[in-house]
Write a protein that holds these residues in place. Structure first.
Motif, PDB file in Angstrom:
ATOM      1  N   ALA A 115      99.597 -22.500  18.311  1.00  0.00           N
ATOM      2  CA  ALA A 115      99.311 -21.601  19.438  1.00  0.00           C
ATOM      3  C   ALA A 115      99.169 -22.279  20.788  1.00  0.00           C
ATOM      4  O   ALA A 115      99.340 -21.634  21.828  1.00  0.00           O
ATOM      5  CB  ALA A 115      98.026 -20.814  19.136  1.00  0.00           C
ATOM      6  N   ALA A 116      98.843 -23.573  20.798  1.00  0.00           N
ATOM      7  CA  ALA A 116      98.493 -24.233  22.053  1.00  0.00           C
ATOM      8  C   ALA A 116      99.718 -24.561  22.899  1.00  0.00           C
ATOM      9  O   ALA A 116     100.836 -24.701  22.386  1.00  0.00           O
ATOM     10  CB  ALA A 116      97.706 -25.502  21.773  1.00  0.00           C
ATOM     11  N   SER A 117      99.472 -24.697  24.188  1.00  0.00           N
ATOM     12  CA  SER A 117     100.522 -25.061  25.128  1.00  0.00           C
ATOM     13  C   SER A 117     100.516 -26.565  25.362  1.00  0.00           C
ATOM     14  O   SER A 117      99.520 -27.256  25.122  1.00  0.00           O
ATOM     15  CB  SER A 117     100.296 -24.339  26.462  1.00  0.00           C
ATOM     16  N   GLU A 118     101.632 -27.088  25.842  1.00  0.00           N
ATOM     17  CA  GLU A 118     101.741 -28.518  26.118  1.00  0.00           C
ATOM     18  C   GLU A 118     100.609 -28.963  27.038  1.00  0.00           C
ATOM     19  O   GLU A 118     100.261 -28.278  27.998  1.00  0.00           O
ATOM     20  CB  GLU A 118     103.090 -28.820  26.764  1.00  0.00           C
ATOM     21  N   GLY A 119     100.025 -30.111  26.704  1.00  0.00           N
ATOM     22  CA  GLY A 119      98.916 -30.635  27.487  1.00  0.00           C
ATOM     23  C   GLY A 119      97.555 -30.289  26.925  1.00  0.00           C
ATOM     24  O   GLY A 119      96.539 -30.804  27.399  1.00  0.00           O
ATOM     25  N   ALA A 120      97.522 -29.445  25.911  1.00  0.00           N
ATOM     26  CA  ALA A 120      96.244 -29.036  25.318  1.00  0.00           C
ATOM     27  C   ALA A 120      95.696 -30.129  24.407  1.00  0.00           C
ATOM     28  O   ALA A 120      96.413 -31.034  23.974  1.00  0.00           O
ATOM     29  CB  ALA A 120      96.416 -27.737  24.541  1.00  0.00           C
ATOM     30  N   ALA A 121      94.395 -30.028  24.104  1.00  0.00           N
ATOM     31  CA  ALA A 121      93.745 -31.037  23.271  1.00  0.00           C
ATOM     32  C   ALA A 121      92.708 -30.389  22.373  1.00  0.00           C
ATOM     33  O   ALA A 121      92.102 -29.365  22.726  1.00  0.00           O
ATOM     34  CB  ALA A 121      93.081 -32.104  24.134  1.00  0.00           C
ATOM     35  N   ILE A 122      92.493 -31.016  21.217  1.00  0.00           N
ATOM     36  CA  ILE A 122      91.469 -30.557  20.288  1.00  0.00           C
ATOM     37  C   ILE A 122      90.591 -31.747  19.913  1.00  0.00           C
ATOM     38  O   ILE A 122      91.092 -32.858  19.700  1.00  0.00           O
ATOM     39  CB  ILE A 122      92.092 -29.937  19.015  1.00  0.00           C
ATOM     40  N   VAL A 123      89.297 -31.513  19.869  1.00  0.00           N
ATOM     41  CA  VAL A 123      88.367 -32.504  19.351  1.00  0.00           C
ATOM     42  C   VAL A 123      87.708 -31.919  18.104  1.00  0.00           C
ATOM     43  O   VAL A 123      87.202 -30.800  18.123  1.00  0.00           O
ATOM     44  CB  VAL A 123      87.305 -32.931  20.389  1.00  0.00           C
ATOM     45  N   ASN A 124      87.788 -32.673  17.007  1.00  0.00           N
ATOM     46  CA  ASN A 124      87.171 -32.276  15.751  1.00  0.00           C
ATOM     47  C   ASN A 124      85.877 -33.045  15.567  1.00  0.00           C
ATOM     48  O   ASN A 124      85.848 -34.272  15.727  1.00  0.00           O
ATOM     49  CB  ASN A 124      88.114 -32.581  14.585  1.00  0.00           C
ATOM     50  N   TYR A 184      92.370 -36.700   9.327  1.00  0.00           N
ATOM     51  CA  TYR A 184      93.258 -35.664   9.855  1.00  0.00           C
ATOM     52  C   TYR A 184      93.530 -35.895  11.338  1.00  0.00           C
ATOM     53  O   TYR A 184      94.676 -35.802  11.804  1.00  0.00           O
ATOM     54  CB  TYR A 184      92.639 -34.280   9.631  1.00  0.00           C
ATOM     55  N   SER A 185      92.490 -36.217  12.077  1.00  0.00           N
ATOM     56  CA  SER A 185      92.616 -36.381  13.526  1.00  0.00           C
ATOM     57  C   SER A 185      93.440 -37.604  13.891  1.00  0.00           C
ATOM     58  O   SER A 185      93.990 -37.682  14.991  1.00  0.00           O
ATOM     59  CB  SER A 185      91.223 -36.476  14.158  1.00  0.00           C
ATOM     60  N   SER A 186      93.524 -38.552  12.989  1.00  0.00           N
ATOM     61  CA  SER A 186      94.352 -39.740  13.209  1.00  0.00           C
ATOM     62  C   SER A 186      95.763 -39.559  12.657  1.00  0.00           C
ATOM     63  O   SER A 186      96.755 -39.828  13.339  1.00  0.00           O
ATOM     64  CB  SER A 186      93.690 -40.956  12.559  1.00  0.00           C
ATOM     65  N   SER A 187      95.855 -39.070  11.435  1.00  0.00           N
ATOM     66  CA  SER A 187      97.155 -39.003  10.759  1.00  0.00           C
ATOM     67  C   SER A 187      98.105 -38.012  11.406  1.00  0.00           C
ATOM     68  O   SER A 187      99.331 -38.161  11.316  1.00  0.00           O
ATOM     69  CB  SER A 187      96.967 -38.631   9.284  1.00  0.00           C
ATOM     70  N   GLN A 188      97.564 -36.989  12.068  1.00  0.00           N
ATOM     71  CA  GLN A 188      98.410 -35.961  12.663  1.00  0.00           C
ATOM     72  C   GLN A 188      98.720 -36.218  14.138  1.00  0.00           C
ATOM     73  O   GLN A 188      99.400 -35.417  14.779  1.00  0.00           O
ATOM     74  CB  GLN A 188      97.743 -34.590  12.501  1.00  0.00           C
ATOM     75  N   GLY A 194     104.264 -34.925  19.502  1.00  0.00           N
ATOM     76  CA  GLY A 194     105.603 -34.372  19.598  1.00  0.00           C
ATOM     77  C   GLY A 194     105.644 -33.011  20.265  1.00  0.00           C
ATOM     78  O   GLY A 194     106.703 -32.595  20.778  1.00  0.00           O
ATOM     79  N   ARG A 195     104.522 -32.319  20.266  1.00  0.00           N
ATOM     80  CA  ARG A 195     104.434 -31.031  20.951  1.00  0.00           C
ATOM     81  C   ARG A 195     103.638 -31.135  22.254  1.00  0.00           C
ATOM     82  O   ARG A 195     103.285 -30.115  22.852  1.00  0.00           O
ATOM     83  CB  ARG A 195     103.757 -29.986  20.043  1.00  0.00           C
TER      84      ARG A 195
END
Length: 281
Positions: A115-124, A184-188, A194-195
């Protein structure tokens, strides 16, 4: 275009503290499985001049996470996610802890990816517990199954956890599940890059929240009493780091974990090194 931040576990503790910071320049979407707490959080944020959208849902349900991000995307550009939802050892059995913390992270992360747009970020949100479980006990080789075969993943995790006494299994599940969050946060990271997306994790120490205090008389409480920084961390301290990690100033930060534990892990490791060295001196 309105910038939207999704915060899971947004009804209290670190999630609500993060909302108070990020709501200054983002449209807030708060997700939690506690409806009454969500309404209270929304009221508190409204008093600060914010207008949060609340979604009563559970991270263990992949479908509701897809719906959560569809709701967020309908409000603007999904630019940030703080995945703070999780459970501690005192909140359920090992299966529940693993499902919520590990598979819940996959559900949130994959819905964000779509769902996210380019430039977005997630912190787990991971935990210092991931650093304190012996590496030989962490079934990392089976972690990728969470992406393709949930049932087999769960079975492999049950097998790995079975080495612990039953009364200790939830605690071990917590450490292993948070190691999964780091993995997960490292492996992906490359796939997310790429997105045009960033993904990181943060490992808090013992934090003075409702959930954190559930472990006050267990391992976490004992660690705080003997920590390098002998106090509980504050939710606001963690929230500032979460907000930075998903913000524009951290645009080069991805695929890594940030340990924010008051020096506990460093202290534990150094004391263990000194103890072993003394045996051979």
């Amino acid at each position: 275009m309105t910038r939207v931040v999704v915060i899971t576990g947004g009804a209290g503790g670190m999630g609500l503290a993060t909302a108070k910071i990020m709501g200054r320049d983002h449209q807030l979407v708060l997700c939690d499985n506690r409806g009454d707490r969500l309404e209270a959080a929304a009221a508190e944020l409204s008093e600060l001049g914010m207008s949060p959208t609340v979604v009563h849902s559970d991270v263990t349900d992949r479908g509701t996470m897809v719906e959560l991000f569809a709701t967020a995307a309908g409000l603007g550009t999904v630019s940030a996610v703080v995945h703070a939802a999780g459970v501690s050892p005192s909140m359920g059995d090992a299966e529940y802890v693993m499902t919520t913390n590990a598979l819940g992270t996959v559900h949130v992360g994959e819905a964000f990816f779509e769902a996210a747009s380019e430039g977005a970020a997630i912190v787990n949100v991971a935990s210092m517990a991931a650093y304190l479980v012996p590496e030989s006990f962490i079934p990392t080789a089976h972690f990728p199954l969470a992406m393709t075969d949930r049932e087999r993943f769960s079975a492999e995790m049950r097998t790995a956890l079975s080495i612990a006494p039953e009364k200790s299994r939830s605690g071990m599940a917590y450490g292993v599940s948070k190691a999964f969050v780091k993995w997960y946060s490292s492996s992906q990271a490359e796939r997310f890059t790429g997105r045009g997306l960033r993904i990181v994790s943060v490992s808090p120490g013992s934090v003075d929240t409702e959930m954190g205090r559930l472990e006050e008389h267990a391992g976490a409480g004992a660690i705080v009493a003997d920590a390098a920084v002998p106090r509980w961390g504050r939710a606001e301290e963690m929230a500032e780091l979460f907000a930075f990690a998903v913000g524009d100033k951290a645009g080069y930060l991805t695929g890594t974990d940030i340990l924010n534990d008051g020096g506990v892990v460093a202290s534990v490791r150094e004391r263990e090194r000194a103890r072993v060295a003394a045996q051979f001196s």
